[in-house]
Design an enzyme around this catalytic site. Structure first.
Site, PDB file in Angstrom:
ATOM      1  N   ASP A  12      70.096   6.895  79.279  1.00  0.00           N
ATOM      2  CA  ASP A  12      68.916   6.928  80.150  1.00  0.00           C
ATOM      3  C   ASP A  12      67.867   5.883  79.796  1.00  0.00           C
ATOM      4  O   ASP A  12      66.671   6.088  80.005  1.00  0.00           O
ATOM      5  CB  ASP A  12      68.264   8.327  80.137  1.00  0.00           C
ATOM      6  CG  ASP A  12      69.227   9.395  80.599  1.00  0.00           C
ATOM      7  OD1 ASP A  12      70.112   9.072  81.410  1.00  0.00           O
ATOM      8  OD2 ASP A  12      69.094  10.547  80.142  1.00  0.00           O
ATOM      9  N   LYS A  15      69.303   1.598  82.395  1.00  0.00           N
ATOM     10  CA  LYS A  15      70.370   0.611  82.617  1.00  0.00           C
ATOM     11  C   LYS A  15      70.559   0.295  84.096  1.00  0.00           C
ATOM     12  O   LYS A  15      70.730  -0.860  84.484  1.00  0.00           O
ATOM     13  CB  LYS A  15      71.704   1.135  82.033  1.00  0.00           C
ATOM     14  CG  LYS A  15      71.657   1.382  80.535  1.00  0.00           C
ATOM     15  CD  LYS A  15      72.938   2.018  80.035  1.00  0.00           C
ATOM     16  CE  LYS A  15      73.139   3.441  80.485  1.00  0.00           C
ATOM     17  NZ  LYS A  15      72.201   4.426  79.952  1.00  0.00           N
ATOM     18  N   GLY A  39      73.967   8.975  85.034  1.00  0.00           N
ATOM     19  CA  GLY A  39      73.077   9.012  86.189  1.00  0.00           C
ATOM     20  C   GLY A  39      72.198   7.784  86.099  1.00  0.00           C
ATOM     21  O   GLY A  39      71.321   7.714  85.241  1.00  0.00           O
ATOM     22  N   HIS A  40      72.483   6.778  86.907  1.00  0.00           N
ATOM     23  CA  HIS A  40      71.760   5.511  86.841  1.00  0.00           C
ATOM     24  C   HIS A  40      70.847   5.397  88.055  1.00  0.00           C
ATOM     25  O   HIS A  40      71.319   5.312  89.188  1.00  0.00           O
ATOM     26  CB  HIS A  40      72.750   4.342  86.765  1.00  0.00           C
ATOM     27  CG  HIS A  40      73.564   4.346  85.494  1.00  0.00           C
ATOM     28  ND1 HIS A  40      74.523   3.412  85.223  1.00  0.00           N
ATOM     29  CD2 HIS A  40      73.522   5.174  84.421  1.00  0.00           C
ATOM     30  CE1 HIS A  40      75.045   3.677  84.035  1.00  0.00           C
ATOM     31  NE2 HIS A  40      74.468   4.737  83.530  1.00  0.00           N
ATOM     32  N   GLN A 221      75.939   5.954  79.288  1.00  0.00           N
ATOM     33  CA  GLN A 221      75.463   6.628  78.073  1.00  0.00           C
ATOM     34  C   GLN A 221      74.746   5.600  77.180  1.00  0.00           C
ATOM     35  O   GLN A 221      74.220   4.619  77.684  1.00  0.00           O
ATOM     36  CB  GLN A 221      76.604   7.327  77.318  1.00  0.00           C
ATOM     37  CG  GLN A 221      77.161   8.548  78.046  1.00  0.00           C
ATOM     38  CD  GLN A 221      78.099   8.230  79.191  1.00  0.00           C
ATOM     39  OE1 GLN A 221      79.094   7.549  79.020  1.00  0.00           O
ATOM     40  NE2 GLN A 221      77.793   8.730  80.380  1.00  0.00           N
ATOM     41  N   GLY A 299      68.870  17.338  85.636  1.00  0.00           N
ATOM     42  CA  GLY A 299      67.480  17.756  85.802  1.00  0.00           C
ATOM     43  C   GLY A 299      66.885  18.376  84.545  1.00  0.00           C
ATOM     44  O   GLY A 299      65.742  18.823  84.534  1.00  0.00           O
TER      45      GLY A 299
END
Ligand code: GDP
Ligand code: IMO
Ligand code: MG
Length: 421
Positions: A12, A15, A39-40, A221, A299
């Protein structure tokens, strides 16, 4: 040639935004490991998009996007992502390709992830429950089903065989959720996958490299979650460092040019596991609030703390980072003091090296303390005009890591980034 862009912390780092910023200069963007645990987040025309398996080059029309063999792909989450992007007018039929050797995540992999985490109780990893660990276990256990297998006439048999193996294990875990609807979704998504460009990834990318195309390899990651070098066992199940580009795409080490490491100006972690500079006080809460630190996939609130230069020095070494991007510098705009961990104090000794297991030791971070700048960095439109105190902080980090910070990101927007000339 290939430039690699990857996260140097616990994921996070921003990236997605940075790949999107650079992608215009490349012909190909490729994911080489991880799966929908990633999640990007990108902001395109003010709209927020979170990419999971699809590379972050898709918002540039000329860019070819490749999902490499090192990735684990969940056909169900892939279809959702594909449809969301199509609704935004992105034509993926033309420029999205999937390696036939990409391993598939089955519904029972997700169930196994859940059952295994439940069984771990207090020691749970804090997995995203996307089936990542079980899918990689089947890959190295030589049981996996790969994207190319969906074209085989015995695909259903392969599926049933692997599923029954999984059901035996699930039974032992006492897992008894109904998987029928998951399975229905899965086979619907397999139909969708049939319509994709499934290619021999290694020939595909090497041909592009041969013809002089520029490739960006997009990490997922972060290096501290690497299965070998991260805070094991609180890690993900793939190698996340630059070395994984070669095995995750089928390219030679000599094709790699720059290794661009992304780090936040502070540090976060989501899920369990050691985090030496974590803050449990009001400052930590403020970092989370100002940085809006909630997981893009689950979330979940992210744990926050000061930048850890001991860990960053380690991950720069593992990756051979040639340049750095510092993100979320704006989040530090209004703190009285800013700390950077320069050493670990373990018992009575001081060290700049990570111990074997960070969770076995009581690590006291030793900080270099900086005066806050208390002004808005987002108002600067050149690196030179950033607040002086911020530049001192950046300079210290560069000196410590011996790697130049070439870009500083001062907001989530596509253009909120400053290059150090
Ligand atoms: P990734 O997984 O490394 O792509 O990062 P994520 O998307 O999970 O999390 C990064 C979050 O920070 C996202 O919400 C981004 O929109 C946001 N972000 C990225 N760069 C910046 C920045 O420079 N400043 C601020 N305030 N937010 C940023
Ligand atoms: P991006 O690409 C942050 C963390 C999970 C958990 C551990 C194992 O967005 O930076 P897994 O689902 O892989 O079995 O979870 O790794 N994790 C991430 N943390 N960003 C990610 O990806 C992550 N992917 C996995 O929270 O602690
Ligand atoms: Mg993320």
């Amino acid at each position: 040639m290939i430039d690699v862009l990857l996260g140097l912390q616990w994921g996070d780092e921003g990236k997605g935004k940075i790949v999107d910023y650079f992608a215009g200069k490349y012909d190909v963007v490729s994911r080489f490991q991880g799966g929908p645990n990633a999640g990007h987040t990108l902001y395109v025309n003010g709209k927020k998009v979170v990419l999971r398996t699809i590379p972050s080059g898709v918002f540039h029309e000329h860019v070819i996007n490749l999902i490499g063999n090192g990735v684990v792909l969940d056909p169900v989450s892939f279809r959702t992502e594909y449809e969301e992007l199509s609704a935004l007018g992105i034509d993926l039929k033309k420029n999205l390709f999937i390696s036939e050797k990409t391993n598939l995540i089955l519904p029972t992999h997700r169930a196994l992830d859940k059952a295994s985490e439940q069984a771990k109780g207090k020691e749970k990893i804090g997995s995203t429950l996307r089936g990542i660990g079980p899918a990689y276990m089947d890959k190295t256990g030589r049981n996996s089903i790969r994207a190319g297998d969906i074209k085989r006439s015995d695909f259903r048999n392969l599926y049933e065989k692997l599923k029954s193996k999984h059901l035996e294990i699930l039974d032992r875990f006492g897992f008894n959720e109904d998987l029928d609807s998951w399975e229905q979704d899965f086979f619907g998504a397999i139909e969708h996958l049939h319509q994709m460009n499934i290619v021999s990834g290694e020939y595909f990318i090497n041909d592009l490299l041969q013809s002089g195309k520029r490739v960006m390899a997009e990490g997922a990651q972060g290096s501290m979650l690497d299965v070998d070098f991260g805070t094991y066992p609180y890690v993900t199940s793939s190698n996340t460092i630059s070395a994984a580009v070669c095995t995750g795409l089928g390219v030679a080490p000599s094709t790699i040019r720059e290794v661009i490491g992304v780090t936040k100006a502070y540090c976060t972690r989501v899920g369990s596991g050691p985090f030496p500079t974590e803050l449990f006080d009001k400052t930590g809460e403020d970092l989370a609030k100002v940085g809006n630190e909630f997981g893009a996939v689950t979330g979940r609130p992210r744990r926050c703390g000061w930048i850890d230069l001991v860990a960053l020095h380690y991950t720069c070494m593992l990756n051979g980072a040639t340049q750095l991007v510092m993100t979320k510098a704006d989040v530090l705009d209004h703190f009285e003091n800013i700390n950077a961990c320069k050493e670990y104090k373990i018992k009575d000794s001081i060290t700049r090296e990570l111990p074997f297991r960070l969770d076995d030791e009581k690590i006291n971070p030793v900080y270099e303390i900086f005066k806050g700048w208390n002004s808005s960095s987002a108002e600067s439109n050149t690196f030179a005009s950033l607040p002086e105190e911020m530049k001192k902080y950046i300079h210290y980090i560069e000196q410590y890591l011996k790697v130049p910070i070439k870009y500083v990101s001062t907001g989530p927007g596509r253009d909120q980034i400053l290059e150090k000339k």
